[in-house]
Design an enzyme around this catalytic site. Structure first.
Site, PDB file in Angstrom:
ATOM      1  N   ASP A 109       4.066  69.115  42.783  1.00 47.36           N
ATOM      2  CA  ASP A 109       3.875  68.023  43.733  1.00 47.36           C
ATOM      3  C   ASP A 109       3.585  66.673  43.103  1.00 47.36           C
ATOM      4  O   ASP A 109       3.724  65.656  43.783  1.00 47.36           O
ATOM      5  CB  ASP A 109       2.767  68.387  44.720  1.00 47.36           C
ATOM      6  CG  ASP A 109       3.255  69.348  45.786  1.00 47.36           C
ATOM      7  OD1 ASP A 109       4.467  69.377  46.040  1.00 47.36           O
ATOM      8  OD2 ASP A 109       2.427  70.079  46.371  1.00 47.36           O
TER       9      ASP A 109
ATOM     10  N   TYR B 105       2.211  69.534  53.792  1.00 48.35           N
ATOM     11  CA  TYR B 105       0.837  69.898  53.503  1.00 48.35           C
ATOM     12  C   TYR B 105      -0.019  68.699  53.158  1.00 48.35           C
ATOM     13  O   TYR B 105       0.424  67.758  52.530  1.00 48.35           O
ATOM     14  CB  TYR B 105       0.768  70.904  52.358  1.00 48.35           C
ATOM     15  CG  TYR B 105       0.700  72.306  52.898  1.00 48.35           C
ATOM     16  CD1 TYR B 105      -0.409  72.730  53.623  1.00 48.35           C
ATOM     17  CD2 TYR B 105       1.734  73.196  52.715  1.00 48.35           C
ATOM     18  CE1 TYR B 105      -0.479  73.999  54.148  1.00 48.35           C
ATOM     19  CE2 TYR B 105       1.676  74.467  53.236  1.00 48.35           C
ATOM     20  CZ  TYR B 105       0.571  74.866  53.954  1.00 48.35           C
ATOM     21  OH  TYR B 105       0.500  76.131  54.477  1.00 48.35           O
TER      22      TYR B 105
ATOM     23  N   HIS C  17      -0.567  78.981  45.577  1.00 46.38           N
ATOM     24  CA  HIS C  17      -0.939  77.601  45.247  1.00 46.38           C
ATOM     25  C   HIS C  17      -1.755  77.644  43.969  1.00 46.38           C
ATOM     26  O   HIS C  17      -2.790  78.324  43.913  1.00 46.38           O
ATOM     27  CB  HIS C  17      -1.783  76.985  46.360  1.00 46.38           C
ATOM     28  CG  HIS C  17      -1.006  76.612  47.576  1.00 46.38           C
ATOM     29  ND1 HIS C  17      -0.230  75.482  47.645  1.00 46.38           N
ATOM     30  CD2 HIS C  17      -0.876  77.225  48.779  1.00 46.38           C
ATOM     31  CE1 HIS C  17       0.340  75.406  48.831  1.00 46.38           C
ATOM     32  NE2 HIS C  17      -0.036  76.464  49.534  1.00 46.38           N
TER      33      HIS C  17
ATOM     34  N   HIS D 263      -1.549  82.643  49.118  1.00 42.63           N
ATOM     35  CA  HIS D 263      -1.518  82.379  50.555  1.00 42.63           C
ATOM     36  C   HIS D 263      -0.467  83.267  51.214  1.00 42.63           C
ATOM     37  O   HIS D 263       0.727  83.109  50.972  1.00 42.63           O
ATOM     38  CB  HIS D 263      -1.209  80.905  50.824  1.00 42.63           C
ATOM     39  CG  HIS D 263      -1.407  80.521  52.256  1.00 42.63           C
ATOM     40  ND1 HIS D 263      -0.914  79.356  52.784  1.00 42.63           N
ATOM     41  CD2 HIS D 263      -2.046  81.154  53.275  1.00 42.63           C
ATOM     42  CE1 HIS D 263      -1.242  79.280  54.075  1.00 42.63           C
ATOM     43  NE2 HIS D 263      -1.925  80.363  54.385  1.00 42.63           N
TER      44      HIS D 263
END
Length: 869
Positions: A388, A469, A531, A700
């Site tokens: 990211d 997100y 994550h 997750h």
């Protein structure tokens, strides 16, 4: 959580996620966004007026004047970049952070301020190839001594460039849009909608998401999937439609790109013609269409629960802040702690020179990279991953909402950056506040007394919204000298299409059911993912000569002479085993929490002779922070090796290895600019300058409770740095505020001496509202003295220590329910300038554009309200 970097383009203008280079070409950002100025604090509007940092912030971002001078110098020296390139496009400009050695000399020894240098990112293309190249320019301001050099010293690849998969973002956008238009008969039949180039507001239009993958150097493959736009919600990542098309991009030149197979209902068709032929068969099975609706809305306006109409309890700060903030230098001081705040376009907020009582504990604490890696049975989810920082976790720090993102009494700091020759400012992107926990810091009840202390802590918070997100990152400081780094995530999961027949009464189950996720709606299931968010902690515990010690609690059998004759043989017990870690390595959180990791200073001891240290341990949240499940990820290549363990301890080379990752690793994962494996080279680390890289995040596996949004308290993880024999005693005693209640029965008259009675009462001198105006302060002290005297006369046995509220306070409505109208005003101002939303960031290294009336991406756009970027 997930990350829907998918963009939306109302099928109105098919929005394809285009190769991340759009990120490099488009300064699309919601910069001058959202909230206006600071909150009006009334008489405490300038509580930090006379507070000043001890030195200028050497990590401060380039200001507008510095950047303007730099742009002018570059304009006058146009021959400085690669003259062999066909095109040059300057993208990123920001501070090149100074070397630790120079900063330490400046802050610790009164040396000269470090030279200011800039870091540049430039897109250069020639023939079939395109590259993103980095340069360093300095010293600043420009002079006869200023030079531009390839930036290589901080990249262990030895290069200053990565290969870009494409050279023309808009060509890829138009090409993908054409795919949707040419297949409109297919999409109308199977999905009930089509792309609409001419009406950007078509609520029934389709969008396209992309998962790119670098197969080898310079060759990229994309899988595109059609999505519903969900124009009345942000839930586009919950609306996959189960139709996929493959793109092959062997070079950066558009004329070499080709369309490959089509995938639907588990069958791969060679091309769209083959799919059309199959659709004519009476045996062809059409799947359910994943429709948008109220199920993707985050609010439930129909709720009739009576308690919902009552406002919730809130934290207030009626006497003003107890921390000090120098806004000019972004320097904060609170209860013994002090530190500088710095920002970066890629890595958001970092803290530097963290000290306690003016002694440095940590030189740098900050984000390095945020990885989300998926798995699945279909082309989109099977290899989907995001790094990211590539999308800019700093420039996507959008405006925080007062009273909701942060308490009503928080203060806000802006974040500014430079792209495409312009300066952008994200208003109120960082908040600072002190908060009181719902549990005491300390309490004890004995036979004759009860003592309870309030637990307050300082928070520096930012939120980076990357696609679907929102990542909330907190740096938290506690009264005992502990520091916590906490990550929370919320937003929409990236849903996977669940193939079920259009007219099936009961959803079919097959071997893949529950292997990758759970069904949450007709045509959609959750998608499991990891994550792993990496941070850097450059420890300086009593200097830079540190050792990491692993202290293990182990079972033990041992005989003791005094046990006989009651115990025949060895006693089953336990003990501690202390083992220094001598070589660079990766570590995982131990089973049963039986091991402690201590960053120690062997040459420095407390007054009891014990080595001073800070312990690293998992903090609050949903279990221990996780490392990546996938071993040797096919998609990641060598770009994120730090994700394979929970934390790493390395010998620190801060001037040549300043980070574990690089945002452009995303563009060339097989040969990244910064390869973490090269940093772990078995160097001796005893008594050396140490850096610890640690991961937050988790595994997750979303469920129906993640719809419509994942909740922060179910997705939180943290790591705590806790003093461990670092101080001679618990330093929070000096800062505690609370009460001691004497519970002994009153003494009978004539029993006990006056001295004994006095010993029962601990008399303290209070100062009320030390930060108020002088006359109010004296008035309050007088009033408090009278109260103290009355309490002593009454002998009620209650003793307060530390400041407390002693007079009525007024709390402004703005602190309880802030006015958010400036969101609407700024949105209107942005769109009045002719902008439709330009969204950058998103989907797997691609950028989706909400094409406006002007050519999208030719200039930076403003996100609506600073949020819909």
């Amino acid at each position: 959580m997930a990350s829907w970097r998918s963009v939306s383009v109302s099928i109105s203008a098919l929005v394809v996620f285009v190769v991340s280079l759009a990120y490099l070409l488009i300064s699309a950002s919601s910069s001058t966004s959202a909230l206006g100025g600071q909150q009006d604090l009334g008489p405490l509007k300038h509580p930090h007026r006379h507070f000043q940092a001890p030195a200028e912030n050497p990590w401060a971002e380039l200001d507008d004047a510095e950047a303007s001078q730099l742009y002018l110098w570059l304009h006058e020296n146009t021959n400085l970049f690669d003259s062999a390139s066909d095109t040059n496009a300057l993208n990123l400009v920001e501070l090149l952070r100074p070397n630790k050695s120079d900063v330490a000399d400046y802050l610790d020894h009164g040396g000269p301020p470090p030279e200011r240098w800039a870091r540049l990112s430039n897109l250069e293309s020639k023939g079939d190839e395109a590259f993103v190249k980095e340069y360093m320019v300095g010293p600043l301001p420009p002079s006869n001594h200023t030079q531009i050099l390839p930036l290589t010293y901080c990249h262990n690849s030895g290069r200053n460039s990565v290969r870009s998969p494409i050279s023309d973002v808009f060509a890829l956008l138009d090409w993908a849009l054409g795919i949707g238009e040419n297949a409109s008969d297919i999409t109308l039949d199977l999905l009930g909608a089509k792309t609409n180039r001419h009406d950007l507001d078509d609520p029934d239009g389709l969008v396209i998401g992309s998962r790119p993958a670098l197969i080898d150097s310079g060759r990229m493959v994309h899988w595109l999937e059609f999505f519903r736009p969900g124009m009345k919600s942000d839930g586009r990542s919950l609306l996959p439609q189960g139709l996929y098309v493959k793109l092959d991009i062997p070079t950066a030149r558009p004329e070499t790109w080709t369309t490959g197979g089509w995938f639907y209902n588990g069958i791969l068709y060679d091309n769209d013609t083959m799919l059309r032929e199959a659709m004519k068969s009476p045996d062809f099975e059409r799947l359910v269409v994943n429709e948008d609706g109220g199920w993707t809305d985050t609010e439930d306006p129909a709720s009739v629960a009576p308690e919902r109409d009552m406002p919730p309890p809130l934290s207030i700060q009626p006497y003003g802040p107890r921390y000090h903030l120098d806004r000019a230098e972004n320097y904060v001081s609170w209860m013994g702690f002090s530190f500088y705040v710095a920002t970066s376009q890629a890595t958001a907020v970092s803290l530097f020179d963290i000290r306690y009582n003016d002694t440095r504990i940590i030189y740098q604490l900050g984000l390095q990279e945020a990885l989300a890696h998926y798995a699945g049975v279909e082309p989109m989810q099977s290899g989907l991953e995001f790094l990211d920082t590539f999308f800019g976790m700093g420039k996507m720090m959008f405006s925080l909402v007062p009273g909701l993102d942060c308490p009503g009494h928080a203060e806000y700091v802006d974040m500014s950056y430079h792209r495409g020759g312009k300066m952008y400012t994200n208003k109120n992107a960082i908040c600072v506040f002190e908060y009181t926990s719902d549990a005491p810091l300390q309490r004890h009840t004995s036979a004759f007394s009860a003592t309870v202390s309030r637990n307050t802590y300082l928070v520096v918070r930012s939120v980076s919204t990357v696609g679907n997100y929102d990542y909330t990152i907190d740096y938290i400081f506690y009264l005992d000298g502990s520091i916590e780094v906490k990550l929370r995530a919320s937003g929409y999961i990236f849903g996977a299409f669940h193939a079920e027949p259009r007219h099936s009464a009961v959803p079919p189950r097959d071997s893949s059911t529950n292997e990758y996720g759970y069904r949450i709606h007709p045509g959609v299931q959750t998608s499991m993912h990891d994550h792993v968010v990496n941070f850097r902690a450059d420890f300086d515990i009593c200097g830079t000569a540190n050792t990491l010690v692993r202290t293990t609690v182990e079972p033990l059998k041992r005989e003791y002479d005094w046990d006989e004759p009651e115990v025949d043989g060895p006693r089953n017990t336990m003990h501690m085993v202390h083992e220094p870690i001598t070589r660079e390595t990766g570590l995982n959180w131990p089973k049963n929490a039986r091991e402690m990791y201590l960053v120690t200073s062997p040459s420095a001891t407390n007054k009891w002779g014990e080595s001073r240290a800070y312990r690293i341990l998992p903090g609050t949240g949903m279990g221990n922070p996780a490392h990546l499940t996938i071993v040797n990820s096919t998609t990641l290549g060598n770009s994120a090796a730090w994700s394979s363990a929970d934390l790493w301890v390395l010998r620190n080379h801060p001037d040549t290895e300043p980070s574990s990752a690089h945002e452009n690793n995303y563009l060339e994962p097989l040969a990244p600019l910064v390869d973490f494996t090269k940093m772990v080279d078995s160097e001796d680390i005893e008594g050396e300058d140490l850096v610890v890289y640690f991961n937050l995040g988790g595994h997750h596996v979303p469920t129906s409770q993640d719809v419509p949004n994942t909740l922060m308290h179910t997705s939180a993880s943290s790591v705590v740095f806790m003093p461990f024999n670092y101080f001679d005693e618990d330093v929070s005693r000096a800062w505690r505020q609370g009460v001691r209640v004497d519970r002994r029965p009153p003494a009978r008259e004539g029993v006990g001496s006056a001295v004994e009675k006095d010993e029962v009462k601990i008399k303290t001198k209070r100062t009320a509202d030390a930060q108020g105006e002088e006359n109010n302060r004296h008035r309050d002290e007088d009033a408090q003295s009278e109260k103290d005297k009355r309490h002593e006369d009454e002998d009620d046995g209650v003793t307060w220590f530390g400041g407390r509220y002693t007079r009525d306070v007024l709390v402004s409505p703005q602190m309880l329910t802030p006015d958010l109208s400036h969101y609407m005003r700024e949105r209107d101002e942005g769109e009045a300038g002719g902008w439709k939303t330009v969204r950058n960031a998103v989907g797997g290294g691609l950028v989706g554009l909400f094409v406006g009336k002007e050519r999208a991406g030719e200039e930076g756009g403003r996100g609506r309200g600073g949020m819909d970027w």
